[in-house]
Design an enzyme around this catalytic site. Sequence first.
Site, PDB file in Angstrom:
ATOM      1  CB  CYS A   1      -1.016  -0.032   1.131  1.00  0.00           C
ATOM      2  SG  CYS A   1      -2.437   0.998   0.718  1.00  0.00           S
TER       3      CYS A   1
ATOM      4  CD  GLU B   1      -1.465  -6.281   4.853  1.00  0.00           C
ATOM      5  OE1 GLU B   1      -1.151  -6.589   3.684  1.00  0.00           O
ATOM      6  OE2 GLU B   1      -1.635  -5.114   5.231  1.00  0.00           O
TER       7      GLU B   1
ATOM      8  CG  HIS C   1      -3.726  -3.593   2.877  1.00  0.00           C
ATOM      9  ND1 HIS C   1      -2.813  -3.144   3.791  1.00  0.00           N
ATOM     10  CD2 HIS C   1      -4.305  -2.497   2.335  1.00  0.00           C
ATOM     11  CE1 HIS C   1      -2.834  -1.819   3.807  1.00  0.00           C
ATOM     12  NE2 HIS C   1      -3.733  -1.402   2.939  1.00  0.00           N
TER      13      HIS C   1
END
Length: 568
Positions: free
Chosen positions: A416, A544, A542
């Site tokens: 990001c 994650e 993202h």
Amino acid sequence: MKTKGLIINRSFHGLIPTFFIILPVENPYKFHSKVNTKYIFVTGGVVSSLGKGIISASLAKLLQSRGYKITIQKFDPYINIDPGTLNPYEHGECYVTVDGHEADLDLGHYERFTNIQTTRANNITTGRIYQNVIEKERRGDYLGKTVQIIPHITDEIKRNVKLLGTKNNFDFVITEIGGTVGDIESLPFIESVRQLRWEMGRDCLCIHLTYVPFIAAAKELKTKPTQHSVKQLQEAGIQPDILVLRTEHDLNVDLRRKVALFCNVDPEAVIQSIDVPTIYEVPLKMQEQKLDEIVLRKMGMEVGPTPEMKPWREFLSHIQTAKESVRIGLVGKYVELQDAYKSINEALFQAVTYNNRKLDLQYIHSEKLNESNVEEKLSPMDGLIIAPGFGQRGIEGKFVALKYAREHDVPTFGICLGMQCMVIEFARNVLGHKEANSTEMNINTPYNVIDLMESQKFVSNMGGTMRLGEYDCTLQEGSKVAEAYGKLHIKERHRHRFEFNGDYREEYEAAGMKCVGENPDTHLVEVVEVPSLTWYIGVQYHPEYNSTVLRPNPLFMSFIRAVIAHKK
Ligand code: GLN
């Protein structure tokens, strides 16, 4: 009839209602309701940060392994509508669900443990409850009644508790109540639990998590805080069915019996949650003590054989067998805060573990990084993550790190804001646009290589208005990122207002930074990579948020594989 033996004294001291409640004389289990979905509440006492989220996620995992359809939700007692506008110092990482809800980080644990995706319905705050009630009041739904905490706020809480279960036919809905019993702000939630328990009888169960401190000077474990905490819950009209005691030392049978006796809980329903090296061991610790079996038996459900949890155990076995470690430097400005990059830490841990390594994660403070110390700080790193974030603070250190990483071919993963920094650094030091920047940092930059998205230009409210949630992304054939995912169409989650400025695309591509992932509808650039380097990839999304124990994110896996290969 239902409130027989129950006295509620609603005397108001200022604005806060106080309740004096005598416990029900009749067994609430008598009122067995027809609701099929079972509701489990997890409350906490003594202190915060005991790991209610992990216990909730572990129980969900165990029930799921037995073939039950489960979900978990979190009720947060603060007034914010969601944690989206909260500083990480206040509330740690802000997690993002597929449907674009900015959520409490516990939802990340729920997803990582259970592999199921949560939505905005899985995280409710006091703010949202009040917002709904006030909207109803304005619409005239309350037909001239005085709108009060009881029954209007509590009814709205109860409606939200049941919403997921009634809509989706879950066998179990686990509801974690944020905060600690006794907090003024959680009173309406606790009162709602009391009412639901009364109404649902055996379809409802309460687990209370407390802390057993060890007094070093006396060499003694103390149960008094637990006793007090349970008393507090009982005063609110809730008798916990199961107690989970968080502890740093093993709790012997006598101690557990004592707690059981003082707290009206079955001795086998007093369970210890001892510190373990990784949170992923907690489900197995709970299984050893039969937490799931006790829940099932108490709720009148079939117990059946104990699931083996093979893939889960296999994952854990890598942790035990891994010998070598990989050292990853996480460059960000919230390095002193463990929870600020929670999902990145967990996604890294999963990928490293599956690659039979130990994770040696080093936090590198971007505000303290400069040309004179970069070599010393970054040369020991096997790979780098450039963290997401907002605002100017610490941004220059990220450029210093990226210049070093690019020039020394350190495998680097920009996420990001990290990706945006990769783009800016490349403009400054490769394209020669020394004043290149994001308009987030300098609105007057002559080279706005990162710019506000068109759709953001007229946004005035800050809450919930970013580009949020899951979007499609098309990857370029032959790119490292396409190889990592093993496919050309992916979906990942976003949380940003700024984007790669497409006007510069050709200039970048000609100089060696390729735009290898884009949104098929809006053509926003979602992934950049420098193919001439070992692994230098930046993603606007993202990844994650989309990495679980049994399904680690492919890009994190690819990054760690590259780090290991490069190290050799
Ligand atoms: N601040 C950047 C933006 O809003 C990046 C956000 C982030 O890293 N989540 O676009």
